[in-house]
Design a protein around this motif. Structure first.
Motif, mmCIF file in Angstrom:
data_model
loop_
_atom_site.group_PDB
_atom_site.id
_atom_site.type_symbol
_atom_site.label_atom_id
_atom_site.label_comp_id
_atom_site.label_asym_id
_atom_site.label_seq_id
_atom_site.Cartn_x
_atom_site.Cartn_y
_atom_site.Cartn_z
ATOM 1 N N LYS A 127 0.518 -4.092 -2.791
ATOM 2 C CA LYS A 127 1.517 -3.799 -3.833
ATOM 3 C C LYS A 127 0.939 -4.290 -5.151
ATOM 4 O O LYS A 127 0.693 -5.478 -5.314
ATOM 5 C CB LYS A 127 2.834 -4.525 -3.547
ATOM 6 N N LEU A 128 0.729 -3.359 -6.063
ATOM 7 C CA LEU A 128 0.213 -3.699 -7.382
ATOM 8 C C LEU A 128 1.384 -3.715 -8.358
ATOM 9 O O LEU A 128 2.158 -2.762 -8.394
ATOM 10 C CB LEU A 128 -0.827 -2.665 -7.826
ATOM 11 N N ASP A 184 2.397 1.077 -4.427
ATOM 12 C CA ASP A 184 1.953 0.794 -3.058
ATOM 13 C C ASP A 184 0.711 1.617 -2.757
ATOM 14 O O ASP A 184 0.733 2.838 -2.908
ATOM 15 C CB ASP A 184 3.039 1.183 -2.046
ATOM 16 N N ILE A 185 -0.366 0.933 -2.335
ATOM 17 C CA ILE A 185 -1.574 1.644 -1.939
ATOM 18 C C ILE A 185 -2.100 1.078 -0.632
ATOM 19 O O ILE A 185 -1.753 -0.038 -0.233
ATOM 20 C CB ILE A 185 -2.677 1.595 -3.022
ATOM 21 N N HIS A 186 -2.931 1.861 0.021
ATOM 22 C CA HIS A 186 -3.598 1.436 1.245
ATOM 23 C C HIS A 186 -5.071 1.242 0.893
ATOM 24 O O HIS A 186 -5.709 2.159 0.382
ATOM 25 C CB HIS A 186 -3.444 2.521 2.326
ATOM 26 N N VAL A 187 -5.597 0.045 1.139
ATOM 27 C CA VAL A 187 -6.993 -0.262 0.865
ATOM 28 C C VAL A 187 -7.665 -0.567 2.195
ATOM 29 O O VAL A 187 -7.126 -1.308 3.023
ATOM 30 C CB VAL A 187 -7.121 -1.466 -0.098
ATOM 31 N N GLU A 188 -8.838 0.025 2.379
ATOM 32 C CA GLU A 188 -9.548 -0.140 3.645
ATOM 33 C C GLU A 188 -11.014 -0.462 3.376
ATOM 34 O O GLU A 188 -11.608 0.060 2.431
ATOM 35 C CB GLU A 188 -9.427 1.171 4.424
ATOM 36 N N PHE A 189 -11.582 -1.323 4.215
ATOM 37 C CA PHE A 189 -12.986 -1.707 4.121
ATOM 38 C C PHE A 189 -13.648 -1.404 5.459
ATOM 39 O O PHE A 189 -13.098 -1.760 6.511
ATOM 40 C CB PHE A 189 -13.124 -3.201 3.811
ATOM 41 N N LYS A 247 0.935 5.391 -3.305
ATOM 42 C CA LYS A 247 0.572 5.910 -1.979
ATOM 43 C C LYS A 247 -0.888 6.349 -1.865
ATOM 44 O O LYS A 247 -1.270 6.971 -0.882
ATOM 45 C CB LYS A 247 1.491 7.066 -1.543
ATOM 46 N N ASP A 248 -1.737 6.029 -2.849
ATOM 47 C CA ASP A 248 -3.163 6.348 -2.729
ATOM 48 C C ASP A 248 -3.773 5.577 -1.568
ATOM 49 O O ASP A 248 -3.330 4.479 -1.223
ATOM 50 C CB ASP A 248 -3.923 5.983 -4.013
#
Length: 105
Positions: free
Chosen positions: A32-33, A10-15, A93-94
């Protein structure tokens, strides 16, 4: 490091900085990868983002196998140049942020 039995990362991606315009104006994504034997790197994540999140004009986000010049990447609030750039192995959690420093006018 012990091998994890979890099925995904699980990661948080932001633009931001205008980059979100290429992603249907959605700034934040909880991603979710799928967890497999090959580690997820920024290089692999960029391909996944291009195939799954990018909505328009990929040439404004990626160039060959990296982000185009003018896009800053932060991994857990640190410049990606400090953590290994494309080869950084993504951890559960990155928080990965893509900020466009180029602004049209």
């Amino acid at each position: 490091m012990a091998e994890s039995s979890q099925q995904h990362i699980d990661i948080h991606v932001e633009f931001s900085g205008g980059a979100e315009l290429l992603f249907d104006k959605v700034k934040e994504h909880e991603v979710k990868l799928s967890h497999d034997n090959n580690p997820w790197t920024i290089r692999k994540l960029l391909v996944w983002i291009k195939e799954n999140l990018l909505k328009e004009r990929p040439e404004l986000f990626v160039q060959e196998d990296t982000v185009r010049p003018g896009i800053l990447i932060l991994v857990n609030d640190a410049d990606w140049e400090l953590v290994g750039e494309l080869e950084y192995e993504i951890q559960n959690k990155d928080r990965i942020i893509f900020i466009s420093t180029l602004h049209g006018g």
